[in-house]
Design a protein around this motif. Sequence first.
Motif, mmCIF file in Angstrom:
data_model
loop_
_atom_site.group_PDB
_atom_site.id
_atom_site.type_symbol
_atom_site.label_atom_id
_atom_site.label_comp_id
_atom_site.label_asym_id
_atom_site.label_seq_id
_atom_site.Cartn_x
_atom_site.Cartn_y
_atom_site.Cartn_z
ATOM 1 N N PRO A 96 0.918 -1.244 -0.046
ATOM 2 C CA PRO A 96 -0.090 0.031 -0.116
ATOM 3 C C PRO A 96 0.868 0.935 0.040
ATOM 4 O O PRO A 96 0.469 2.404 -0.393
ATOM 5 C CB PRO A 96 -0.729 -0.128 1.235
ATOM 6 N N THR A 97 2.197 1.180 0.456
ATOM 7 C CA THR A 97 3.012 2.399 0.521
ATOM 8 C C THR A 97 3.670 2.677 -0.957
ATOM 9 O O THR A 97 4.316 3.448 -1.104
ATOM 10 C CB THR A 97 3.701 2.142 1.660
ATOM 11 N N ASP A 98 3.721 1.647 -1.691
ATOM 12 C CA ASP A 98 4.455 1.596 -2.720
ATOM 13 C C ASP A 98 3.720 2.746 -4.008
ATOM 14 O O ASP A 98 2.398 2.749 -3.969
ATOM 15 C CB ASP A 98 4.339 0.441 -3.682
ATOM 16 N N LEU A 99 4.079 3.177 -5.145
ATOM 17 C CA LEU A 99 3.701 3.906 -5.988
ATOM 18 C C LEU A 99 2.816 2.856 -7.101
ATOM 19 O O LEU A 99 3.457 1.785 -7.288
ATOM 20 C CB LEU A 99 4.690 4.618 -6.881
ATOM 21 N N TRP A 100 1.893 3.238 -7.550
ATOM 22 C CA TRP A 100 1.208 2.525 -8.607
ATOM 23 C C TRP A 100 1.950 2.472 -9.635
ATOM 24 O O TRP A 100 2.532 3.795 -10.354
ATOM 25 C CB TRP A 100 -0.149 3.223 -9.006
ATOM 26 N N ARG A 101 1.953 1.300 -10.502
ATOM 27 C CA ARG A 101 2.694 1.289 -11.825
ATOM 28 C C ARG A 101 1.496 0.628 -12.736
ATOM 29 O O ARG A 101 1.004 -0.365 -12.382
ATOM 30 C CB ARG A 101 3.986 0.494 -11.976
ATOM 31 N N ASP A 102 1.422 1.193 -13.904
ATOM 32 C CA ASP A 102 0.610 0.875 -14.973
ATOM 33 C C ASP A 102 0.997 -0.514 -15.321
ATOM 34 O O ASP A 102 1.994 -0.909 -15.650
ATOM 35 C CB ASP A 102 0.386 1.734 -16.464
ATOM 36 N N ASP A 103 -0.332 -1.563 -15.595
ATOM 37 C CA ASP A 103 -0.252 -2.878 -15.930
ATOM 38 C C ASP A 103 -0.414 -3.242 -17.090
ATOM 39 O O ASP A 103 0.018 -3.889 -17.844
ATOM 40 C CB ASP A 103 -0.808 -3.733 -14.528
ATOM 41 N N SER A 104 -1.884 -2.786 -17.268
ATOM 42 C CA SER A 104 -2.529 -2.904 -18.712
ATOM 43 C C SER A 104 -3.496 -2.098 -18.776
ATOM 44 O O SER A 104 -3.966 -1.047 -17.826
ATOM 45 C CB SER A 104 -3.088 -4.374 -18.536
ATOM 46 N N VAL A 105 -4.108 -2.084 -19.970
ATOM 47 C CA VAL A 105 -5.463 -1.185 -20.388
ATOM 48 C C VAL A 105 -6.193 -2.155 -21.080
ATOM 49 O O VAL A 105 -6.403 -3.023 -21.789
ATOM 50 C CB VAL A 105 -4.720 -0.284 -21.652
ATOM 51 N N MET A 106 -7.654 -1.565 -20.691
ATOM 52 C CA MET A 106 -8.706 -2.410 -21.131
ATOM 53 C C MET A 106 -9.612 -1.129 -21.832
ATOM 54 O O MET A 106 -9.599 -0.052 -21.441
ATOM 55 C CB MET A 106 -9.400 -3.178 -19.759
ATOM 56 N N PHE A 107 -10.823 -1.592 -22.717
ATOM 57 C CA PHE A 107 -11.612 -0.845 -23.105
ATOM 58 C C PHE A 107 -13.174 -1.802 -22.775
ATOM 59 O O PHE A 107 -13.359 -2.743 -23.056
ATOM 60 C CB PHE A 107 -11.471 -0.776 -24.535
ATOM 61 N N VAL A 108 -14.069 -0.788 -22.152
ATOM 62 C CA VAL A 108 -15.237 -1.197 -21.719
ATOM 63 C C VAL A 108 -16.382 -0.470 -22.674
ATOM 64 O O VAL A 108 -16.300 0.839 -22.482
ATOM 65 C CB VAL A 108 -15.489 -1.264 -20.151
ATOM 66 N N ALA A 109 -17.370 -1.188 -23.245
ATOM 67 C CA ALA A 109 -18.278 -0.558 -23.963
ATOM 68 C C ALA A 109 -19.588 -1.280 -23.465
ATOM 69 O O ALA A 109 -20.026 -2.364 -23.537
ATOM 70 C CB ALA A 109 -18.198 -0.650 -25.256
#
Length: 255
Positions: A96-109
């Motif tokens: 919880p103390t770590d920085l967020w790092r982008d993992d993946s991208v999704m698209f929802v419709a």
Amino acid sequence: MIRRYSFPNLLTWLAPVLALAVAGCQTDSVPGPQSGADYFPLEVGRYRIYAVSDTLWTNFQRTATSYQFREMITDRINDATGQPGYRIVRAKRMLPTDLWRDDSVMFVAATDNALLLTRNNRRSVELVFPVQPDRSWNMYAFSLVDTALYTMNLDNRRYQDVAQPFAASAGGKTYRYDQTLTTALVVNNNNAYGADDDYYRSTYEQVYAKGVGPVYRARRRFSYCPEQVGSCKRSNTRIYKGRTLVEVLIEQGKM
């Protein structure tokens, strides 16, 4: 009762696939709450954080890790086909103390008929509207390669426990929701995605809370025997190889 969790032929196949594809392209409007669309609210800036329990088995040896995922709706955009929807960025952190790092991208419709998720260039049908108890559908109706594997059983997802309370625990805290629905894997021993027998197990469950979105996900895929051994059974209680991934929503809001 509140459920609690802790950490055929070608022509027959094509007909429902094409019907769903055509229905999904008929309108760009967002379905109303009465359809069940409010089980997955879509709004730019909305985020959800999950506590994740990830367990791997290799050669009967178990390794467990924990971390967090954050899913944030960042933009309202059109996909490659012109379908309007929302871009969701998933980020990961170990502590919880770590920085967020982008993992993946999704698209929802969301259409009048279904909620569609695109990830790694593969589109899946996550929800179908209107929501009805025991209704089932083909999650991979838009993926010809995946759908071909389901010739023996087109419907590989179903609704269960619609409009029921649900509770899940993570980090010593229990999260309760008054009205939820669950999508589950339709088990079919004739395909690799839904087998459940003495030698292999594959299960999937995702719980959505009204007005919140996905609050719980559990995926389990086990092999109880080395491939060259055919005499062992699940009663041995030992897992040769596999993975369990459980996600529990612990925070949600809007930025």
